[in-house]
Design a protein around this motif. Structure first.
Motif, PDB file in Angstrom:
ATOM      1  N   ASP A 147       0.835  -1.210   0.000  1.00 13.48           N
ATOM      2  CA  ASP A 147       0.000   0.000   0.000  1.00 13.48           C
ATOM      3  C   ASP A 147       0.866   1.255   0.000  1.00 13.48           C
ATOM      4  OD1 ASP A 147      -2.417  -1.495   0.202  1.00 13.48           O
ATOM      5  OD2 ASP A 147      -2.118  -1.664   2.366  1.00 13.48           O
ATOM      6  N   VAL A 148       0.390   2.303  -0.658  1.00 14.81           N
ATOM      7  CA  VAL A 148       1.036   3.606  -0.581  1.00 14.81           C
ATOM      8  C   VAL A 148       0.742   4.195   0.801  1.00 14.81           C
ATOM      9  CG1 VAL A 148       1.119   5.956  -1.490  1.00 14.81           C
ATOM     10  CG2 VAL A 148       0.837   4.033  -3.054  1.00 14.81           C
ATOM     11  N   VAL A 149       1.773   4.488   1.555  1.00 13.43           N
ATOM     12  CA  VAL A 149       1.561   5.017   2.912  1.00 13.43           C
ATOM     13  C   VAL A 149       1.885   6.506   3.008  1.00 13.43           C
ATOM     14  CG1 VAL A 149       1.793   2.829   4.127  1.00 13.43           C
ATOM     15  CG2 VAL A 149       3.846   4.155   3.588  1.00 13.43           C
ATOM     16  N   THR A 150       2.864   6.971   2.231  1.00 16.19           N
ATOM     17  CA  THR A 150       3.253   8.375   2.278  1.00 16.19           C
ATOM     18  C   THR A 150       3.491   8.898   0.868  1.00 16.19           C
ATOM     19  OG1 THR A 150       4.335   8.070   4.428  1.00 16.19           O
ATOM     20  CG2 THR A 150       4.892  10.066   3.202  1.00 16.19           C
ATOM     21  N   VAL A 151       2.953  10.067   0.596  1.00 19.50           N
ATOM     22  CA  VAL A 151       3.165  10.748  -0.681  1.00 19.50           C
ATOM     23  C   VAL A 151       3.755  12.119  -0.377  1.00 19.50           C
ATOM     24  CG1 VAL A 151       2.101  11.683  -2.768  1.00 19.50           C
ATOM     25  CG2 VAL A 151       1.246   9.542  -1.775  1.00 19.50           C
ATOM     26  N   ASN A 152       4.937  12.368  -0.910  1.00 16.71           N
ATOM     27  CA  ASN A 152       5.579  13.669  -0.749  1.00 16.71           C
ATOM     28  C   ASN A 152       5.303  14.472  -2.015  1.00 16.71           C
ATOM     29  OD1 ASN A 152       7.259  15.865  -0.235  1.00 16.71           O
ATOM     30  ND2 ASN A 152       8.822  14.581   0.748  1.00 16.71           N
ATOM     31  N   PRO A 154       4.184  18.311  -4.082  1.00 18.98           N
ATOM     32  CA  PRO A 154       4.484  19.744  -4.007  1.00 18.98           C
ATOM     33  C   PRO A 154       3.538  20.501  -3.066  1.00 18.98           C
ATOM     34  CG  PRO A 154       4.584  18.995  -6.274  1.00 18.98           C
ATOM     35  CD  PRO A 154       4.030  17.861  -5.476  1.00 18.98           C
ATOM     36  N   THR A 155       2.337  19.974  -2.862  1.00 17.09           N
ATOM     37  CA  THR A 155       1.358  20.646  -1.998  1.00 17.09           C
ATOM     38  C   THR A 155       1.499  20.274  -0.533  1.00 17.09           C
ATOM     39  OG1 THR A 155      -0.194  18.861  -2.535  1.00 17.09           O
ATOM     40  CG2 THR A 155      -0.361  20.900  -3.821  1.00 17.09           C
ATOM     41  N   GLY A 156       2.308  19.242  -0.209  1.00 16.97           N
ATOM     42  CA  GLY A 156       2.488  18.833   1.175  1.00 16.97           C
ATOM     43  C   GLY A 156       2.711  17.333   1.285  1.00 16.97           C
ATOM     44  N   ILE A 157       2.791  16.847   2.511  1.00 16.01           N
ATOM     45  CA  ILE A 157       3.009  15.417   2.759  1.00 16.01           C
ATOM     46  C   ILE A 157       1.676  14.749   3.079  1.00 16.01           C
ATOM     47  CG2 ILE A 157       4.138  13.720   4.241  1.00 16.01           C
ATOM     48  CD1 ILE A 157       6.383  15.714   4.657  1.00 16.01           C
ATOM     49  N   GLU A 158       1.332  13.738   2.262  1.00 14.10           N
ATOM     50  CA  GLU A 158       0.086  12.991   2.441  1.00 14.10           C
ATOM     51  C   GLU A 158       0.386  11.640   3.071  1.00 14.10           C
ATOM     52  OE1 GLU A 158      -1.439  14.723  -1.899  1.00 14.10           O
ATOM     53  OE2 GLU A 158      -1.446  12.563  -1.476  1.00 14.10           O
ATOM     54  N   ASN A 159      -0.467  11.222   3.997  1.00 15.08           N
ATOM     55  CA  ASN A 159      -0.388   9.876   4.571  1.00 15.08           C
ATOM     56  C   ASN A 159      -1.731   9.188   4.420  1.00 15.08           C
ATOM     57  OD1 ASN A 159       1.704  11.549   6.531  1.00 15.08           O
ATOM     58  ND2 ASN A 159       2.396   9.486   6.047  1.00 15.08           N
ATOM     59  N   TYR A 160      -1.693   7.872   4.180  1.00 15.74           N
ATOM     60  CA  TYR A 160      -2.906   7.112   3.913  1.00 15.74           C
ATOM     61  C   TYR A 160      -3.048   5.956   4.885  1.00 15.74           C
ATOM     62  CZ  TYR A 160      -3.211   9.640  -0.495  1.00 15.74           C
ATOM     63  OH  TYR A 160      -3.309  10.645  -1.441  1.00 15.74           O
ATOM     64  N   THR A 161      -4.287   5.688   5.284  1.00 18.69           N
ATOM     65  CA  THR A 161      -4.602   4.503   6.071  1.00 18.69           C
ATOM     66  C   THR A 161      -5.558   3.626   5.260  1.00 18.69           C
ATOM     67  OG1 THR A 161      -6.415   5.643   7.195  1.00 18.69           O
ATOM     68  CG2 THR A 161      -4.266   5.643   8.280  1.00 18.69           C
ATOM     69  N   LEU A 192      -8.071  -1.368   0.576  1.00 15.57           N
ATOM     70  CA  LEU A 192      -8.893  -0.196   0.314  1.00 15.57           C
ATOM     71  C   LEU A 192      -8.416   0.998   1.142  1.00 15.57           C
ATOM     72  CD1 LEU A 192     -12.641  -1.334   0.226  1.00 15.57           C
ATOM     73  CD2 LEU A 192     -11.215  -0.622  -1.688  1.00 15.57           C
ATOM     74  N   PRO A 193      -8.114   2.126   0.490  1.00 15.57           N
ATOM     75  CA  PRO A 193      -7.775   3.326   1.254  1.00 15.57           C
ATOM     76  C   PRO A 193      -9.013   3.886   1.945  1.00 15.57           C
ATOM     77  CG  PRO A 193      -7.926   3.845  -1.073  1.00 15.57           C
ATOM     78  CD  PRO A 193      -8.070   2.353  -0.957  1.00 15.57           C
ATOM     79  N   THR A 194      -8.845   4.382   3.162  1.00 18.50           N
ATOM     80  CA  THR A 194      -9.990   4.899   3.917  1.00 18.50           C
ATOM     81  C   THR A 194      -9.831   6.360   4.331  1.00 18.50           C
ATOM     82  OG1 THR A 194      -9.013   4.002   5.955  1.00 18.50           O
ATOM     83  CG2 THR A 194     -10.682   2.641   4.818  1.00 18.50           C
ATOM     84  N   VAL A 195      -8.595   6.794   4.615  1.00 18.51           N
ATOM     85  CA  VAL A 195      -8.373   8.173   5.077  1.00 18.51           C
ATOM     86  C   VAL A 195      -7.071   8.697   4.499  1.00 18.51           C
ATOM     87  CG1 VAL A 195      -7.990   9.690   7.063  1.00 18.51           C
ATOM     88  CG2 VAL A 195      -9.636   7.820   7.236  1.00 18.51           C
ATOM     89  N   LYS A 196      -7.086   9.959   4.073  1.00 17.76           N
ATOM     90  CA  LYS A 196      -5.864  10.659   3.696  1.00 17.76           C
ATOM     91  C   LYS A 196      -5.680  11.849   4.630  1.00 17.76           C
ATOM     92  CE  LYS A 196      -5.571  13.693   0.285  1.00 17.76           C
ATOM     93  NZ  LYS A 196      -5.488  14.306  -1.072  1.00 17.76           N
ATOM     94  N   THR A 197      -4.460  12.003   5.166  1.00 15.94           N
ATOM     95  CA  THR A 197      -4.135  13.202   5.937  1.00 15.94           C
ATOM     96  C   THR A 197      -3.147  14.039   5.138  1.00 15.94           C
ATOM     97  OG1 THR A 197      -2.295  12.149   7.115  1.00 15.94           O
ATOM     98  CG2 THR A 197      -4.484  12.016   8.130  1.00 15.94           C
ATOM     99  N   MET A 198      -3.191  15.347   5.339  1.00 15.09           N
ATOM    100  CA  MET A 198      -2.261  16.266   4.685  1.00 15.09           C
ATOM    101  C   MET A 198      -1.532  17.048   5.764  1.00 15.09           C
ATOM    102  SD  MET A 198      -1.030  17.661   1.840  1.00 15.09           S
ATOM    103  CE  MET A 198      -2.186  17.411   0.501  1.00 15.09           C
ATOM    104  N   ASP A 203      -7.516  15.061   5.550  1.00 18.66           N
ATOM    105  CA  ASP A 203      -7.837  15.816   4.341  1.00 18.66           C
ATOM    106  C   ASP A 203      -9.001  15.205   3.571  1.00 18.66           C
ATOM    107  OD1 ASP A 203      -7.061  17.973   2.414  1.00 18.66           O
ATOM    108  OD2 ASP A 203      -6.711  16.248   1.103  1.00 18.66           O
ATOM    109  N   GLU A 204      -9.040  13.860   3.501  1.00 18.46           N
ATOM    110  CA  GLU A 204     -10.138  13.176   2.817  1.00 18.46           C
ATOM    111  C   GLU A 204     -10.486  11.893   3.562  1.00 18.46           C
ATOM    112  OE1 GLU A 204      -9.731  14.371  -1.929  1.00 18.46           O
ATOM    113  OE2 GLU A 204      -8.928  12.462  -1.225  1.00 18.46           O
ATOM    114  N   GLN A 205     -11.772  11.567   3.525  1.00 21.23           N
ATOM    115  CA  GLN A 205     -12.240  10.287   4.049  1.00 21.23           C
ATOM    116  C   GLN A 205     -12.972   9.559   2.924  1.00 21.23           C
ATOM    117  OE1 GLN A 205     -15.041  10.511   7.278  1.00 21.23           O
ATOM    118  NE2 GLN A 205     -14.817   8.359   7.828  1.00 21.23           N
ATOM    119  N   TYR A 206     -12.812   8.225   2.858  1.00 19.49           N
ATOM    120  CA  TYR A 206     -13.400   7.433   1.786  1.00 19.49           C
ATOM    121  C   TYR A 206     -14.356   6.403   2.377  1.00 19.49           C
ATOM    122  CZ  TYR A 206      -9.094   9.385  -0.117  1.00 19.49           C
ATOM    123  OH  TYR A 206      -8.072  10.240  -0.454  1.00 19.49           O
ATOM    124  N   LEU A 207     -15.614   6.477   1.955  1.00 21.32           N
ATOM    125  CA  LEU A 207     -16.654   5.563   2.418  1.00 21.32           C
ATOM    126  C   LEU A 207     -17.154   4.735   1.240  1.00 21.32           C
ATOM    127  CD1 LEU A 207     -18.680   8.057   4.674  1.00 21.32           C
ATOM    128  CD2 LEU A 207     -16.831   6.506   5.363  1.00 21.32           C
TER     129      LEU A 207
END
Length: 241
Positions: A147-152, A154-161, A192-198, A203-207
């Motif tokens: 799974d993708v856990v961290t995205v660096n 240009p807009t910031g650092i994203e983390n996914y659960t 399945l991704p459920t939450v993204k933080t920025m 930042d986003e929640q997935y239902l």
């Protein structure tokens, strides 16, 4: 002789266990499902997408409420032509992974050397009016457990659960917008991704809702508008062939 037999048996068992582990990780009953329609709703905007496939199960065209996109294939790569005759050329490898997208701002994809299915970096080259007349924006991707856990970005650092008990599939939060754009996805996670933080703030929640076959029938992307009163929700209703 007994020691040799035991050694062979141990090696055989180790190989079998390793193969079984790899097989269980890579098996996903939803990887080959074909999307038929997507209805996207956001605020007062509604867009309908209908997918048509060729005899090789490649996307032949995506028909929308306002037009269409026609796909033409050459080798492992393809072009996308819209109703206004605008053409986007997409280079891909024989495994189906995107390598380069030629548009006004060229996009280049790089994958992990030790796992060719995991995107490691995406570069967007934009034109400028001053020397050197271009600017490169890079996004890097860190993976763990498939799974993708961290995205660096240009807009910031994203983390996914993720939901550990649910397989990723074409209608999930990672893939759906990529499929709408390119007819396929360039990021396929195991779960399945459920939450993204920025930058540490959600930042986003997935239902998700599912049909009787376990396929995603509805995805809700809830965007945190932070200082605004209401959050922004995009709803995707999905059907399959």
């Amino acid at each position: 002789m007994k020691k040799y037999t035991r050694a062979v048996a141990f090696i055989g068992l180790s190989v079998a266990l390793t193969t079984a582990c790899k097989k269980s990780e890579s098996e996903n009953p939803f990887n080959n499902v074909r999307i038929s329609t997507i209805d996207l709703t956001k605020a007062n905007i509604h867009q309908h997408y209908r997918f048509v496939y060729d005899y090789s199960n490649n996307v032949d065209s995506i028909v929308t409420s306002s037009g269409f996109r026609k796909f033409g294939y050459f080798g492992s790569s393809f072009s996308i032509t819209d109703e206004n005759s605008n053409v986007t050329t997409v280079y891909a490898n024989t495994s189906g992974w995107l390598l380069k997208v030629l548009v006004k701002d060229t996009i280049n994809f790089t994958y992990n050397s030790n796992n060719s299915s995991q995107l490691s970096q995406k570069d967007i080259w934009t034109t400028t009016t001053t020397y050197p007349y271009y600017k490169k924006l890079s996004t890097t991707y860190a993976w763990s457990g498939g799974d993708v856990v961290t995205v660096n970005a240009p807009t910031g650092i994203e983390n996914y659960t993720y939901e550990p008990g649910k397989n990723a599939q074409p209608g999930d939060a990672w893939r759906i917008d990529q499929i709408l754009e390119y007819g396929r996805s360039y990021i396929k996670t195991f779960h399945l991704p459920t939450v993204k933080t920025m930058d540490g703030v959600w930042d986003e929640q997935y239902l998700y809702d599912f049909d009787a076959n376990g396929r995603i029938s509805e995805l809700k992307k809830i965007k945190n508008n932070k200082d605004l009163v209401e959050n922004d929700t995009t709803v995707y209703k999905i059907t399959y062939y």
